[in-house]
Design a protein around this motif. Structure first.
Motif, PDB file in Angstrom:
ATOM      1  N   TYR A  23      44.540  44.149  54.077  1.00 58.76           N
ATOM      2  CA  TYR A  23      44.269  44.216  52.645  1.00 58.76           C
ATOM      3  C   TYR A  23      43.798  42.860  52.116  1.00 58.76           C
ATOM      4  CZ  TYR A  23      45.965  48.900  51.566  1.00 58.76           C
ATOM      5  OH  TYR A  23      46.100  50.267  51.466  1.00 58.76           O
ATOM      6  N   ARG A  24      42.884  42.939  51.167  1.00 60.07           N
ATOM      7  CA  ARG A  24      42.460  41.756  50.420  1.00 60.07           C
ATOM      8  C   ARG A  24      42.567  42.066  48.930  1.00 60.07           C
ATOM      9  NH1 ARG A  24      36.908  40.234  52.059  1.00 60.07           N
ATOM     10  NH2 ARG A  24      37.972  39.301  53.854  1.00 60.07           N
ATOM     11  N   PHE A  25      43.196  41.160  48.195  1.00 62.01           N
ATOM     12  CA  PHE A  25      43.357  41.310  46.744  1.00 62.01           C
ATOM     13  C   PHE A  25      42.636  40.154  46.058  1.00 62.01           C
ATOM     14  CE2 PHE A  25      45.729  39.860  42.970  1.00 62.01           C
ATOM     15  CZ  PHE A  25      45.562  40.964  42.157  1.00 62.01           C
ATOM     16  N   LEU A  26      41.764  40.486  45.113  1.00 63.70           N
ATOM     17  CA  LEU A  26      41.047  39.488  44.323  1.00 63.70           C
ATOM     18  C   LEU A  26      41.520  39.574  42.886  1.00 63.70           C
ATOM     19  CD1 LEU A  26      37.368  40.112  45.549  1.00 63.70           C
ATOM     20  CD2 LEU A  26      39.093  38.643  46.593  1.00 63.70           C
ATOM     21  N   CYS A  27      41.961  38.464  42.343  1.00 59.10           N
ATOM     22  CA  CYS A  27      42.276  38.375  40.920  1.00 59.10           C
ATOM     23  C   CYS A  27      41.283  37.408  40.300  1.00 59.10           C
ATOM     24  CB  CYS A  27      43.708  37.887  40.700  1.00 59.10           C
ATOM     25  SG  CYS A  27      44.214  37.907  38.962  1.00 59.10           S
ATOM     26  N   LEU A  28      40.429  37.946  39.450  1.00 58.32           N
ATOM     27  CA  LEU A  28      39.282  37.200  38.933  1.00 58.32           C
ATOM     28  C   LEU A  28      39.403  36.985  37.431  1.00 58.32           C
ATOM     29  CD1 LEU A  28      36.692  39.388  40.847  1.00 58.32           C
ATOM     30  CD2 LEU A  28      37.543  37.171  41.585  1.00 58.32           C
ATOM     31  N   THR A  29      38.571  36.104  36.924  1.00 56.47           N
ATOM     32  CA  THR A  29      38.497  35.899  35.476  1.00 56.47           C
ATOM     33  C   THR A  29      37.141  36.336  34.932  1.00 56.47           C
ATOM     34  OG1 THR A  29      37.698  33.618  35.683  1.00 56.47           O
ATOM     35  CG2 THR A  29      40.076  33.942  35.644  1.00 56.47           C
ATOM     36  N   TYR A  36      26.989  33.616  35.029  1.00 55.22           N
ATOM     37  CA  TYR A  36      27.145  32.445  35.880  1.00 55.22           C
ATOM     38  C   TYR A  36      28.049  31.397  35.241  1.00 55.22           C
ATOM     39  CZ  TYR A  36      23.515  34.344  38.863  1.00 55.22           C
ATOM     40  OH  TYR A  36      22.794  35.149  39.712  1.00 55.22           O
ATOM     41  N   SER A  37      29.002  31.838  34.455  1.00 53.19           N
ATOM     42  CA  SER A  37      29.925  30.905  33.819  1.00 53.19           C
ATOM     43  C   SER A  37      30.927  30.356  34.838  1.00 53.19           C
ATOM     44  CB  SER A  37      30.689  31.625  32.698  1.00 53.19           C
ATOM     45  OG  SER A  37      29.806  32.133  31.737  1.00 53.19           O
ATOM     46  N   TRP A  38      31.675  29.334  34.398  1.00 52.91           N
ATOM     47  CA  TRP A  38      32.763  28.810  35.213  1.00 52.91           C
ATOM     48  C   TRP A  38      33.910  29.806  35.190  1.00 52.91           C
ATOM     49  CZ3 TRP A  38      32.117  24.976  38.445  1.00 52.91           C
ATOM     50  CH2 TRP A  38      31.129  24.023  38.189  1.00 52.91           C
ATOM     51  N   ASP A  39      34.377  30.186  36.374  1.00 53.07           N
ATOM     52  CA  ASP A  39      35.460  31.149  36.504  1.00 53.07           C
ATOM     53  C   ASP A  39      36.415  30.681  37.591  1.00 53.07           C
ATOM     54  OD1 ASP A  39      34.771  33.755  34.857  1.00 53.07           O
ATOM     55  OD2 ASP A  39      32.891  33.090  35.755  1.00 53.07           O
ATOM     56  N   THR A  40      37.547  31.365  37.679  1.00 52.24           N
ATOM     57  CA  THR A  40      38.472  31.137  38.786  1.00 52.24           C
ATOM     58  C   THR A  40      38.628  32.437  39.564  1.00 52.24           C
ATOM     59  OG1 THR A  40      40.401  31.654  37.409  1.00 52.24           O
ATOM     60  CG2 THR A  40      39.748  29.350  37.567  1.00 52.24           C
ATOM     61  N   ALA A  41      38.892  32.307  40.856  1.00 53.97           N
ATOM     62  CA  ALA A  41      39.082  33.466  41.722  1.00 53.97           C
ATOM     63  C   ALA A  41      40.262  33.201  42.640  1.00 53.97           C
ATOM     64  CB  ALA A  41      37.824  33.752  42.537  1.00 53.97           C
ATOM     65  N   LEU A  42      41.221  34.102  42.640  1.00 55.47           N
ATOM     66  CA  LEU A  42      42.365  34.034  43.547  1.00 55.47           C
ATOM     67  C   LEU A  42      42.191  35.112  44.608  1.00 55.47           C
ATOM     68  CD1 LEU A  42      45.239  33.148  44.417  1.00 55.47           C
ATOM     69  CD2 LEU A  42      46.116  34.839  42.776  1.00 55.47           C
ATOM     70  N   VAL A  43      42.250  34.718  45.875  1.00 56.40           N
ATOM     71  CA  VAL A  43      42.103  35.654  46.990  1.00 56.40           C
ATOM     72  C   VAL A  43      43.394  35.652  47.794  1.00 56.40           C
ATOM     73  CG1 VAL A  43      40.759  36.285  49.029  1.00 56.40           C
ATOM     74  CG2 VAL A  43      39.634  35.152  47.093  1.00 56.40           C
ATOM     75  N   LEU A  44      44.022  36.823  47.886  1.00 53.00           N
ATOM     76  CA  LEU A  44      45.235  36.993  48.690  1.00 53.00           C
ATOM     77  C   LEU A  44      44.954  38.010  49.786  1.00 53.00           C
ATOM     78  CD1 LEU A  44      47.912  37.310  45.841  1.00 53.00           C
ATOM     79  CD2 LEU A  44      47.310  35.250  47.125  1.00 53.00           C
ATOM     80  N   GLU A  45      45.422  37.732  50.999  1.00 50.18           N
ATOM     81  CA  GLU A  45      45.200  38.639  52.117  1.00 50.18           C
ATOM     82  C   GLU A  45      46.501  38.882  52.865  1.00 50.18           C
ATOM     83  OE1 GLU A  45      40.546  37.658  53.231  1.00 50.18           O
ATOM     84  OE2 GLU A  45      42.143  36.663  54.375  1.00 50.18           O
ATOM     85  N   THR A  64      46.831  32.808  36.531  1.00 55.23           N
ATOM     86  CA  THR A  64      45.390  33.018  36.472  1.00 55.23           C
ATOM     87  C   THR A  64      45.091  34.507  36.435  1.00 55.23           C
ATOM     88  OG1 THR A  64      43.255  32.505  37.513  1.00 55.23           O
ATOM     89  CG2 THR A  64      45.078  33.018  38.992  1.00 55.23           C
ATOM     90  N   GLY A  65      44.001  34.864  35.773  1.00 55.68           N
ATOM     91  CA  GLY A  65      43.642  36.272  35.649  1.00 55.68           C
ATOM     92  C   GLY A  65      42.778  36.514  34.435  1.00 55.68           C
ATOM     93  N   SER A  66      42.983  37.656  33.801  1.00 48.63           N
ATOM     94  CA  SER A  66      42.051  38.109  32.766  1.00 48.63           C
ATOM     95  C   SER A  66      42.421  37.709  31.355  1.00 48.63           C
ATOM     96  CB  SER A  66      41.949  39.639  32.820  1.00 48.63           C
ATOM     97  OG  SER A  66      43.203  40.239  32.496  1.00 48.63           O
ATOM     98  N   ALA A  67      43.654  37.268  31.115  1.00 46.43           N
ATOM     99  CA  ALA A  67      44.150  37.125  29.745  1.00 46.43           C
ATOM    100  C   ALA A  67      43.713  35.825  29.087  1.00 46.43           C
ATOM    101  CB  ALA A  67      45.675  37.222  29.721  1.00 46.43           C
ATOM    102  N   ASN A  68      43.014  35.943  27.958  1.00 47.82           N
ATOM    103  CA  ASN A  68      42.736  34.798  27.093  1.00 47.82           C
ATOM    104  C   ASN A  68      43.982  34.449  26.288  1.00 47.82           C
ATOM    105  OD1 ASN A  68      39.678  34.252  27.239  1.00 47.82           O
ATOM    106  ND2 ASN A  68      39.746  36.473  26.930  1.00 47.82           N
ATOM    107  N   ALA A  69      43.957  33.287  25.676  1.00 51.74           N
ATOM    108  CA  ALA A  69      45.053  32.863  24.798  1.00 51.74           C
ATOM    109  C   ALA A  69      44.858  33.491  23.421  1.00 51.74           C
ATOM    110  CB  ALA A  69      45.117  31.345  24.709  1.00 51.74           C
TER     111      ALA A  69
END
Length: 617
Positions: free
Chosen positions: A131-137, A144-153, A326-331
């Motif tokens: 399994y691969r899990f991606l948590c993106l922003t 092409y904005s600045w984003d973060t990506a968390l990859v868990l396997e 990290t994830g989808s939630a804005n302040a």
């Protein structure tokens, strides 16, 4: 921990690990670009081919990747937030069964940005589920904005008991069909059932520098009404492109030397009370340098001067320890009150490794976050909100809501042997006020554009003279609002229920894409080249795609086709299955049969004879 100069390509994270193939996948996004989604299967299938960018420009490669992944993945997105693609192609229709539009239960928006991918392979003679899990922003778009990506396997463990920390992720996946605006098809329900069950027994490995502790944080669904409060910290960093006063003030009430990084227009929009609270708390406020990329706006009348920041990140320090969200939630109030559906992940580690200073780096060093930002200075004279712009935006959003609430559906009627009419109907009254609208199937663009006026009168919009291959459930809408001498336009696509779709529509698309014997040859090379080190491998197909230059391939005499078929039968029999399916699908109709060259028929017949002979020995 985070190097801003190290930028991963979103779709590359969908590639299977070496020795594995994609079995099924679930994704969520707020907004969706169909062309971007078309490219996802290319990454899922052709991971070993060189010059992938060239293949993306080739409809044959796209077609085969879609045929291989059809029914294997689903994307859940906010209803009314599919953008109108700038390029028209019949291949969008292959995505109809994969795209599920949703409406969240809390009155907000569906905002999570995750992928869960299930791969199958063998290790030491045993089947392994990976399994691969991606948590993106970021959303599934070309932003092409600045984003973060968390990859868990992690691998599926052979155990009965669940890892309790995975329960929120499993519950989130299981909740997705409940938010769908239309009934989810059985194959997607099966994906949900399998993934939500197995994910409980996957031991995800945290990234380097983090402890083996993580928390999945869904919000806005049953059992997880809202995000946990940010607490237990003495210093906080908030990185968020969008802000609202109440949420932000609650975050900076505690802690010292807090840091806020956002977009200038979001900071300008803060009310005086909130901004003064930020100053009084000693919070340092930064914005990205203007050289960062700018995201697209769905509203066509105005251009937003965004700073290019789309990442959402929260770092909480206490003593020697730190936590990162990290994830989808804005302040914003909508994100933290439970109105929106959101998803974040919490990671933990030592402050020296994942803390605020480590994240920011030093100003004088290149390739650090701090070297790419500068302090925010509030303008002495803030611009008054553009009331006309707000009026136009409100009118367009209300009109979009009216369209999505109208219960639209499509009927197909045959006219002769080769043309059809597509009827767009409503089940509830459609009222747009002063907004006007037009619509068209995405496969034929504006050439068939029709006014929405008949729907306002309780009648039907009819698209005439549609070919079998152009029939689709994806309908684009163009809404226009006017205020004085200013106009604004809002465009979006809906994936509508469709009745009477001919069973051979997909095969008509196949024949349309493979429109010549040359393209059939190209398709054949593509199937043989996939994952192949020898024979008709990457160099061969790239030479063919490059045209008639030096070393190009132009006929069956240029490749040892029979030998390649026999080799594929021995080493990768699934390739033979795909070639057989291609030939059989084409030969179901007279037009399709003409696309299969006689030279191939002769070689294919010899190959089948060899196979039968080998089977009888």
């Amino acid at each position: 921990m985070l190097n801003p100069n190290s930028r991963c390509v979103y779709l590359e994270e969908l590639r299977p690990p070496a020795g594995f193939t994609l079995d099924r996948a679930i994704a969520t996004t707020f907004s969706l670009n169909l062309l971007a989604l078309l490219m996802a299967p290319v990454s899922m299938v052709f991971s070993s081919l060189k010059e992938q960018d060239e293949l993306l420009q080739d409809p044959v490669a796209l077609l085969e990747s879609l045929r291989q992944t059809a029914g294997h993945f689903a994307v859940f997105c906010q209803e009314g937030r599919i953008s109108v693609p700038r390029e028209d192609t019949l291949l969008y229709s292959y995505l109809e069964r994969a795209v599920v539009e949703v409406q969240p239960p809390g009155g907000g928006v569906f905002h999570p940005k995750v992928w869960v991918l299930r791969f199958l392979g063998e290790e030491n003679g045993k089947q392994v589920t990976f399994y691969r899990f991606l948590c993106l922003t970021r959303n599934l778009t070309f932003d092409y904005s600045w984003d973060t990506a968390l990859v868990l396997e992690g691998r599926l463990a052979d155990r009965k008991n669940a890892y309790s920390r995975n329960r929120p992720l499993s519950d989130f996946i299981r909740s997705l069909p409940e938010m769908a605006v239309r009934k989810v098809n059985p194959e997607i329900e099966e994906h949900i059932d399998i993934i939500s069950d197995e994910i409980l027994r996957v031991k995800f490995k945290t990234p380097e520098g983090f402890e083996d502790k993580l928390r999945f944080l869904p919000a806005g669904i049953k059992g997880y009404k809202r995000l946990p409060e940010l607490d237990h910290y003495t210093r906080l960093l908030v990185l968020s492109p969008f802000l609202s006063g109440r949420a932000l003030k609650s975050m900076i009430e505690r802690g010292n030397n807090n840091i806020l990084l956002s977009r200038p227009e979001s900071l300008d929009a803060l009310d005086g009370e909130t901004f003064n609270a930020l100053k009084d708390s000693g919070t340092s406020i930064y914005i990205m340098d203007s050289a960062a990329e700018k995201p697209e706006s769905e509203f066509q009348e105005w251009e937003n001067d965004f700073s290019g920041l789309h990442a959402k990140l929260y770092i909480l320090e206490e003593g020697w320890d730190a936590r990162l969200w990290t994830g989808s939630a804005n302040a914003t109030n909508a994100a933290f009150s439970g109105a929106n559906v959101e998803f974040l992940v919490e990671l933990q580690g030592r402050r020296s490794k994942i803390g605020i200073e480590t994240f920011l780096g030093k100003d004088e060093e290149p390739d650090t976050i701090l070297s790419m930002v500068h302090p925010y200075r509030r303008p002495e004279q803030l611009k008054d909100p553009d009331s006309v712009e707000q009026q136009l935006e409100t009118a367009l959003n209300e009109a979009r809501k009216a369209v999505t609430d109208a219960g639209l559906f499509l009927d197909i009627l045959a006219v002769g042997d080769k043309t059809w009419t597509l009827h767009l109907n409503t089940t509830r009254d459609l009222v747009l006020g002063d907004v006007t609208g037009r619509c068209f199937p995405v496969t034929i663009r504006e050439t068939a554009e029709q006014s929405l006026e008949p729907l306002l009168l309780g009648d039907t919009v009819i698209f005439q003279g549609i070919s079998l291959a152009s029939l689709t459930s994806f309908i684009a809408f163009k809404l226009t609002a006017q205020a004085g001498n200013r106009t604004a336009e809002l465009n979006f696509v809906l994936n509508l229920p469709i009745h009477g779709l001919p069973v051979h529509r997909d095969k008509a698309i196949l024949q349309n894409i493979i429109s010549s014997r040359e393209r059939f040859f190209r398709y054949l090379l593509l199937l043989l080249a996939e994952g192949n080190e020898n024979g008709a491998g990457p160099e061969m197909i790239n030479a063919f795609l490059g045209g008639s230059g030096k070393g190009s391939v132009s006929s069956y005499d240029d490749i040892p086709l029979l030998e390649d078929l026999v080799r594929a039968f021995s080493r990768a029999p699934e390739k033979i299955d795909r070639i057989a399916k291609l030939v059989n699908d084409l030969k179901e109709t007279e037009d399709g049969s003409r696309l299969v060259p006689p030279e191939f028929d002769q070689i294919w017949g010899a190959f089948l004879s060899l196979c039968k002979g080998g089977a009888s020995d």
